[in-house]
Design a protein around this motif. Structure first.
Motif, mmCIF file in Angstrom:
data_model
loop_
_atom_site.group_PDB
_atom_site.id
_atom_site.type_symbol
_atom_site.label_atom_id
_atom_site.label_comp_id
_atom_site.label_asym_id
_atom_site.label_seq_id
_atom_site.Cartn_x
_atom_site.Cartn_y
_atom_site.Cartn_z
ATOM 1 N N ASN A 22 0.759 -1.205 0.119
ATOM 2 C CA ASN A 22 -0.155 0.107 0.114
ATOM 3 C C ASN A 22 0.907 1.296 -0.182
ATOM 4 O O ASN A 22 0.658 2.333 0.585
ATOM 5 N N GLU A 25 -0.196 4.641 -0.179
ATOM 6 C CA GLU A 25 -1.068 5.509 0.952
ATOM 7 C C GLU A 25 0.030 5.888 2.177
ATOM 8 O O GLU A 25 -0.264 6.075 3.219
ATOM 9 N N LYS A 34 -1.581 4.222 5.508
ATOM 10 C CA LYS A 34 -2.065 2.894 5.474
ATOM 11 C C LYS A 34 -0.901 1.923 4.968
ATOM 12 O O LYS A 34 -1.261 0.771 4.570
ATOM 13 N N GLN A 42 2.310 -1.063 10.223
ATOM 14 C CA GLN A 42 1.707 0.217 9.565
ATOM 15 C C GLN A 42 3.138 1.097 9.615
ATOM 16 O O GLN A 42 3.701 1.063 10.862
ATOM 17 N N ASP A 92 -6.490 4.411 15.478
ATOM 18 C CA ASP A 92 -7.266 5.316 14.633
ATOM 19 C C ASP A 92 -7.105 6.954 15.382
ATOM 20 O O ASP A 92 -7.722 7.694 14.688
ATOM 21 N N SER A 99 2.057 6.571 13.453
ATOM 22 C CA SER A 99 1.277 5.498 12.631
ATOM 23 C C SER A 99 1.420 4.100 13.071
ATOM 24 O O SER A 99 2.062 3.122 12.016
ATOM 25 N N ASN A 101 0.203 0.560 14.536
ATOM 26 C CA ASN A 101 -0.781 -0.497 14.535
ATOM 27 C C ASN A 101 -0.442 -1.307 15.674
ATOM 28 O O ASN A 101 0.480 -1.199 16.216
#
Length: 144
Positions: A22, A25, A34, A42, A92, A99, A101
């Motif tokens: 990705n 992104e 993302k 991430q 989120d 960033s 995760n």
């Protein structure tokens, strides 16, 4: 030295399409990035830059044994703090500026614990001489 090299390689690979999925992104920072390093972690440009900076610090500090041990302890502590921060703010949240995760958080936590263990294991290695002076209580006050 090895930890510094690994972090520099990870920081560079985070900018390479294909290794980072990705890739279109990938953002500079924040939860809107993302992109996924190895399809799991991430990443953002800022996180990759932080990995490069920590790796460069590790290479620099590993020139001496004391520097290497201090790097392992310091980076281990930093990674544990970042993992706790990531778990608290959530994936989120706007506060998730790096960033991170859930996989990142667990990875950082594991890396932090591993670095701390390597530092402590090095201190307890057989044959390691103590750097700090050992004072015999009977010698206190006996100076002439």
């Amino acid at each position: 030295m090895g930890a510094g090299i690994v972090l520099i390689v990870v920081g560079i690979l985070g900018f390479i399409p294909g290794i980072t999925t990705n890739y279109s992104e990938l953002r500079f920072f924040g939860p809107d990035s993302k992109a996924l390093f190895l399809g799991l972690f991430q990443v953002s440009m800022l996180l990759n830059i932080v990995q490069l900076a920590i790796g460069a610090t590790g290479l620099t500090m590993s020139r001496t044994a004391m520097g290497a041990r201090n790097f392992l302890m310091g980076s281990g502590l930093l990674y544990i703090v970042l993992s706790i921060y990531g778990f608290i703010v959530g994936v989120d949240s706007a506060a998730n500026f790096l960033s991170l995760n859930t996989m990142d958080n667990w990875g950082l936590h594991g890396d932090g614990r591993s670095n701390g263990r390597r530092r402590l294991a090095d201190d307890k290695a057989p044959g390691r001489r103590r750097k700090d002076p050992v004072i015999n209580p009977r010698d206190i006050g006996s100076r002439e």
